[in-house]
Design a protein around this motif. Structure first.
Motif, PDB file in Angstrom:
ATOM      1  N   GLY A 193       0.818  -1.213   0.000  1.00 51.34           N
ATOM      2  CA  GLY A 193       0.000   0.000   0.000  1.00 51.34           C
ATOM      3  C   GLY A 193       0.848   1.258   0.000  1.00 51.34           C
ATOM      4  O   GLY A 193       0.498   2.270  -0.636  1.00 51.34           O
ATOM      5  N   LEU A 194       1.979   1.218   0.691  1.00 50.86           N
ATOM      6  CA  LEU A 194       2.882   2.371   0.719  1.00 50.86           C
ATOM      7  C   LEU A 194       3.590   2.539  -0.629  1.00 50.86           C
ATOM      8  O   LEU A 194       3.782   3.664  -1.107  1.00 50.86           O
ATOM      9  CB  LEU A 194       3.909   2.205   1.833  1.00 50.86           C
ATOM     10  N   ARG A 227       5.772  -0.455 -10.986  1.00 47.96           N
ATOM     11  CA  ARG A 227       6.422  -0.578  -9.672  1.00 47.96           C
ATOM     12  C   ARG A 227       6.228  -1.955  -9.055  1.00 47.96           C
ATOM     13  O   ARG A 227       6.920  -2.307  -8.102  1.00 47.96           O
ATOM     14  CB  ARG A 227       5.888   0.500  -8.725  1.00 47.96           C
ATOM     15  N   PHE A 228       5.286  -2.742  -9.568  1.00 41.94           N
ATOM     16  CA  PHE A 228       4.999  -4.068  -9.008  1.00 41.94           C
ATOM     17  C   PHE A 228       5.469  -5.157  -9.967  1.00 41.94           C
ATOM     18  O   PHE A 228       5.415  -5.012 -11.182  1.00 41.94           O
ATOM     19  CB  PHE A 228       3.499  -4.224  -8.751  1.00 41.94           C
ATOM     20  N   ALA A 235       1.730  -1.237 -13.073  1.00 42.20           N
ATOM     21  CA  ALA A 235       1.792   0.099 -12.484  1.00 42.20           C
ATOM     22  C   ALA A 235       0.927   0.221 -11.244  1.00 42.20           C
ATOM     23  O   ALA A 235       1.150   1.112 -10.417  1.00 42.20           O
ATOM     24  CB  ALA A 235       1.362   1.144 -13.521  1.00 42.20           C
ATOM     25  N   THR A 236      -0.061  -0.657 -11.091  1.00 42.77           N
ATOM     26  CA  THR A 236      -0.980  -0.554  -9.960  1.00 42.77           C
ATOM     27  C   THR A 236      -1.062  -1.876  -9.215  1.00 42.77           C
ATOM     28  O   THR A 236      -0.838  -2.954  -9.794  1.00 42.77           O
ATOM     29  CB  THR A 236      -2.397  -0.156 -10.421  1.00 42.77           C
ATOM     30  N   LEU A 237      -1.431  -1.794  -7.960  1.00 43.24           N
ATOM     31  CA  LEU A 237      -1.614  -2.990  -7.147  1.00 43.24           C
ATOM     32  C   LEU A 237      -2.740  -3.845  -7.711  1.00 43.24           C
ATOM     33  O   LEU A 237      -2.650  -5.079  -7.760  1.00 43.24           O
ATOM     34  CB  LEU A 237      -1.890  -2.592  -5.701  1.00 43.24           C
ATOM     35  N   HIS A 238      -3.819  -3.198  -8.178  1.00 38.39           N
ATOM     36  CA  HIS A 238      -4.939  -3.940  -8.743  1.00 38.39           C
ATOM     37  C   HIS A 238      -4.501  -4.752  -9.963  1.00 38.39           C
ATOM     38  O   HIS A 238      -4.912  -5.907 -10.127  1.00 38.39           O
ATOM     39  CB  HIS A 238      -6.068  -2.981  -9.136  1.00 38.39           C
ATOM     40  N   ASP A 239      -3.661  -4.164 -10.814  1.00 38.65           N
ATOM     41  CA  ASP A 239      -3.205  -4.889 -11.994  1.00 38.65           C
ATOM     42  C   ASP A 239      -2.352  -6.093 -11.607  1.00 38.65           C
ATOM     43  O   ASP A 239      -2.470  -7.172 -12.201  1.00 38.65           O
ATOM     44  CB  ASP A 239      -2.389  -3.965 -12.900  1.00 38.65           C
ATOM     45  N   VAL A 290     -11.589  -7.942  -6.472  1.00 30.44           N
ATOM     46  CA  VAL A 290     -10.206  -7.497  -6.663  1.00 30.44           C
ATOM     47  C   VAL A 290      -9.916  -6.308  -5.744  1.00 30.44           C
ATOM     48  O   VAL A 290      -8.846  -6.222  -5.136  1.00 30.44           O
ATOM     49  CB  VAL A 290      -9.957  -7.124  -8.137  1.00 30.44           C
ATOM     50  N   ASP A 291     -10.889  -5.398  -5.632  1.00 27.23           N
ATOM     51  CA  ASP A 291     -10.721  -4.241  -4.740  1.00 27.23           C
ATOM     52  C   ASP A 291     -10.507  -4.683  -3.292  1.00 27.23           C
ATOM     53  O   ASP A 291      -9.697  -4.092  -2.557  1.00 27.23           O
ATOM     54  CB  ASP A 291     -11.947  -3.323  -4.810  1.00 27.23           C
TER      55      ASP A 291
END
Length: 439
Positions: A193-194, A227-228, A235-239, A290-291
């Motif tokens: 999350g950070l 970043r992941f 690019a996103t945590l969800h992706d 997913v959320d």
């Protein structure tokens, strides 16, 4: 490289001075060391608490094949690597390869790619050893280790090992002759999350060492710095969650809508098998699911540092910077939070760096050089032995059995730093390792 190290160190010193007045984002002293990666930064309340709890249940859920009486939990496969997120990320930690030659455990996956990064025409992007009823798993996967010994400047011998993936019982015949094989170990899920809160502009500075991998969100929109993932492909945590659900468990979601997961057109029986999206659900996991998983993972805080004021640790930190490690393992970022600016210390720049021929990946990704990897965050490193199965392994395929081995595999952009570590005496090497283990 030395001039670059001095320049980057000077810039980092300026950033550190500016950040010194800012509070650090919460890091938690774990009540149990084996749960060090499963602590929340602050007890969520209200709907946030319900979201995190529901996401935790989904993370641990054992999925089943469709059709099933429990429709909310069916849709597994038809081909898959594991039945639950937590099967690969035990206690949210990393997966470890076998100590000796042998079968790959959950969390170690075999990636397949043609020279241009495209999938194997029959087996797809990943080998799935398990299948739902009526279908065979794609193959059995094992690892065979090859060991060499290097000598440090003071004469200390260090054994380094590299993996060879061995596939047998391939269900649809041999791989395409052009297909290359790579091995991946599931990473620890620390501070996601950070990491998600870092301003994309902080990751894409063209003047910074390495390169930002620009990733387009799965649901469309402008590309931003990834970043992941081991190669910053999301690019996103969800992706990153949607990609893992699809590849590892064959579960569809709005941004990865294929209900058959990684099954290729050549695997017609797999594509025709029952899926879990034919009932009231449009996808096997709705976006809200997913959320919720993202809410759970984002709630997990990195564990607090241990013994940061110990003299050996402080000596090791100075050596870390002097060797040039902080060029890629950037100590800190400033993020925006509801409470105002906060400092986080992941020890990563989340950029791609060429790690040299020794770590070059046989299974390439499109647009990424074989030796390029995202800088791995180091926070929580000292808890590796306490979380999960109680031992250490590092790097993208788990080949390194301790931190010194991991450092000695560094090449390419990191060769200068590696050589400086290899030239240290035993006391300085021990201090450097003490610093890393304090993180």
């Amino acid at each position: 490289m030395r001039a670059l190290a001095v320049t980057v160190a000077a810039l980092a010193a300026g950033v550190a001075l500016a950040q010194s007045a800012l509070p650090e984002a919460d890091r938690i002293v774990p009540a149990r060391l084996d749960r060090a990666f499963s602590m929340t930064a602050a007890a969520p309340t209200g709907l946030a608490a319900l979201d995190a709890q529901a996401g935790s249940a989904l993370f641990d859920r054992l999925w089943v094949a469709a059709p099933a009486s429990t429709r909310a939990a069916d849709g597994l496969g038809p081909l898959y690597n594991a039945r639950a997120c937590s099967a690969c990320h035990v206690d949210h930690g990393r997966a470890h390869p076998p100590v000796d030659d042998g079968a790959l455990p959950p969390g170690l996956v075999v990636r397949l790619a043609q020279p241009d990064g495209s999938p194997d025409p029959v087996y797809g992007h990943q080998v799935q050893p398990f299948a739902t009823a009526g279908l065979p798993g794609e193959a059995r996967a094992a690892v065979r280790w090859h060991e060499t010994v290097v000598q440090l400047a003071d004469g200390t011998p260090v054994a380094l090992r590299r993996p060879e993936v061995v596939l047998s019982d391939l269900a649809s015949g041999p791989l395409d002759p052009a297909t290359r094989i790579g091995l991946r170990a599931a990473p620890p899920l620390v501070g996601l999350g950070l990491i998600a809160a870092i301003d994309p502009a902080d990751l894409s500075d063209p003047a910074a060492p390495g390169s930002a991998r620009m990733a387009r969100p799965l649901d469309g929109g402008a590309a931003e710095a990834g970043r992941f993932g081991r190669r910053a492909g999301a690019a996103t945590l969800h992706d990153s969650i949607a990609l893992a659900l699809s590849a590892d468990m064959g579960l569809s979601s709005p941004s990865r809508p294929e209900p058959w997961g990684d099954c290729t057109p050549a695997q017609s029986a797999c594509r025709a098998a029952p899926h879990g999206d034919g009932d009231a659900r449009e996808h096997e996991l709705a976006q809200v699911a997913v959320d919720l998983i993202a809410a759970h993972l984002a709630s997990l805080a990195p564990p607090a540092r241990r013994d940061p004021d110990r003299p050996a640790v402080q000596r090791g930190e100075a050596l870390f910077h002097d060797a040039g490690c902080a060029i890629c393992h950037r100590p800190s970022f400033t993020i925006a939070t509801a409470e105002g600016p906060r400092v986080i210390r992941p020890y990563s720049d989340f950029r791609l760096h060429d790690m040299g021929e020794g770590l070059a990946d046989p299974a390439p990704e499109a647009g990424v050089a074989p030796g390029e990897w995202r800088t791995t965050p180091l926070w929580g490193l000292g808890y590796t032995r306490t979380v999960g199965v109680g031992r250490e392994s590092y790097l993208h395929d788990g080949r390194a059995r301790d931190l010194l081995e991991a450092i000695l595999w560094h090449g390419g952009d990191a060769a200068s730093a590696r050589n400086r570590v290899a030239g240290m005496d035993a006391a300085d090497r021990a201090a450097l390792i003490a610093f890393l283990e304090s993180l």
